[in-house]
Structures are given as C-alpha cells and as structure tokens.
Motif scaffolding. Structure first.
Motif, PDB file in Angstrom:
ATOM      1  N   ASN A  49       0.831  -1.210   0.000  1.00 49.59           N
ATOM      2  CA  ASN A  49       0.000   0.000   0.000  1.00 49.59           C
ATOM      3  C   ASN A  49       0.865   1.259   0.000  1.00 49.59           C
ATOM      4  O   ASN A  49       0.558   2.239  -0.682  1.00 49.59           O
ATOM      5  CB  ASN A  49      -0.952   0.002   1.190  1.00 49.59           C
ATOM      6  N   ARG A  50       1.975   1.228   0.764  1.00 49.89           N
ATOM      7  CA  ARG A  50       2.878   2.378   0.810  1.00 49.89           C
ATOM      8  C   ARG A  50       3.474   2.633  -0.576  1.00 49.89           C
ATOM      9  O   ARG A  50       3.491   3.775  -1.056  1.00 49.89           O
ATOM     10  CB  ARG A  50       3.997   2.132   1.833  1.00 49.89           C
ATOM     11  N   ARG A  51       3.911   1.554  -1.228  1.00 56.05           N
ATOM     12  CA  ARG A  51       4.505   1.706  -2.554  1.00 56.05           C
ATOM     13  C   ARG A  51       3.482   2.150  -3.591  1.00 56.05           C
ATOM     14  O   ARG A  51       3.787   2.975  -4.457  1.00 56.05           O
ATOM     15  CB  ARG A  51       5.168   0.401  -2.988  1.00 56.05           C
ATOM     16  N   LEU A  56       1.080   6.422  -7.117  1.00 59.80           N
ATOM     17  CA  LEU A  56      -0.096   7.248  -7.426  1.00 59.80           C
ATOM     18  C   LEU A  56       0.164   8.733  -7.214  1.00 59.80           C
ATOM     19  O   LEU A  56      -0.426   9.575  -7.885  1.00 59.80           O
ATOM     20  CB  LEU A  56      -1.295   6.783  -6.596  1.00 59.80           C
ATOM     21  N   ARG A  57       1.062   9.066  -6.288  1.00 54.14           N
ATOM     22  CA  ARG A  57       1.414  10.477  -6.031  1.00 54.14           C
ATOM     23  C   ARG A  57       2.582  10.927  -6.905  1.00 54.14           C
ATOM     24  O   ARG A  57       3.095  12.025  -6.733  1.00 54.14           O
ATOM     25  CB  ARG A  57       1.759  10.664  -4.558  1.00 54.14           C
ATOM     26  N   GLU A  61       9.038   6.558 -10.028  1.00 55.92           N
ATOM     27  CA  GLU A  61       8.734   6.203 -11.408  1.00 55.92           C
ATOM     28  C   GLU A  61       8.844   4.695 -11.549  1.00 55.92           C
ATOM     29  O   GLU A  61       9.829   4.090 -11.105  1.00 55.92           O
ATOM     30  CB  GLU A  61       9.724   6.883 -12.351  1.00 55.92           C
ATOM     31  N   GLY A  62       7.832   4.099 -12.136  1.00 55.46           N
ATOM     32  CA  GLY A  62       7.844   2.653 -12.337  1.00 55.46           C
ATOM     33  C   GLY A  62       8.835   2.244 -13.414  1.00 55.46           C
ATOM     34  O   GLY A  62       9.245   3.059 -14.249  1.00 55.46           O
ATOM     35  N   ILE A  63       9.233   1.004 -13.364  1.00 61.13           N
ATOM     36  CA  ILE A  63      10.124   0.426 -14.374  1.00 61.13           C
ATOM     37  C   ILE A  63       9.308  -0.594 -15.149  1.00 61.13           C
ATOM     38  O   ILE A  63       8.685  -1.481 -14.554  1.00 61.13           O
ATOM     39  CB  ILE A  63      11.336  -0.266 -13.700  1.00 61.13           C
ATOM     40  N   PRO A  64       9.305  -0.495 -16.485  1.00 62.46           N
ATOM     41  CA  PRO A  64       8.546  -1.456 -17.280  1.00 62.46           C
ATOM     42  C   PRO A  64       8.984  -2.897 -16.981  1.00 62.46           C
ATOM     43  O   PRO A  64      10.179  -3.177 -16.809  1.00 62.46           O
ATOM     44  CB  PRO A  64       8.873  -1.074 -18.723  1.00 62.46           C
ATOM     45  N   ALA A  65       8.024  -3.788 -16.913  1.00 65.95           N
ATOM     46  CA  ALA A  65       8.296  -5.184 -16.568  1.00 65.95           C
ATOM     47  C   ALA A  65       9.329  -5.803 -17.498  1.00 65.95           C
ATOM     48  O   ALA A  65      10.196  -6.565 -17.048  1.00 65.95           O
ATOM     49  CB  ALA A  65       6.998  -5.991 -16.603  1.00 65.95           C
TER      50      ALA A  65
END
Length: 77
Positions: A49-51, A56-57, A61-65
């Motif tokens: 949930n923290r991640r 969401l905020r 930055e996500g890393i593509p799978a």
C-alpha cells in the motif's frame, strides 16, 4: 543428503525438462498447505500500500516489466 534422495536425484537427471517440472510441482504440492504468518502478511500489505501510494502520487517512477525481466535474465546468464 540421504542415500534415497541421492538415488532419486541421479534418476531425475534422465528426465526431460517437462517431466522435471511436473515432478517439482508434485513434490511442492505434497508438502501440503503452507501456513501463513499473519504478521508477515500484514507487513507485506502495508508495504504494498505504501509503494502504491508513492506511485499514485508520482513520487517514484515505475520500471517497465520487460526491463526488469531482461535485467534478471542477464543476471542468470
């Protein structure tokens, strides 16, 4: 390692990859249900949930799978 396990492992080497996968699955299933530690599950839920909140905020930055999997493949080579 016991003699019995050693004998089984020597026989396993003659199996195909598919047969070894089926055997591995059957062995894991034979262990029965894995008991879960509620404290560990709660800690993981909190961390997830923290991640998610960070994503969401836009704090991270996500890393593509595909990039993640490629990095793992290179490590295994």
């Amino acid at each position: 390692m016991t003699d019995a396990v050693g004998q089984i492992l020597s026989q396993v080497s003659s199996l195909t990859q598919q047969e070894r996968a089926e055997l591995a699955y059957a062995l894991v299933c034979s262990l029965g249900p894995i008991e879960s530690d509620d404290d560990v599950a709660a800690a993981w839920d909190e961390e997830l949930n923290r991640r998610l909140d960070q994503v969401l905020r836009n704090e991270v930055e996500g890393i593509p799978a595909e990039q993640v999997f490629e990095k793992l493949r290179r490590r295994q080579s």
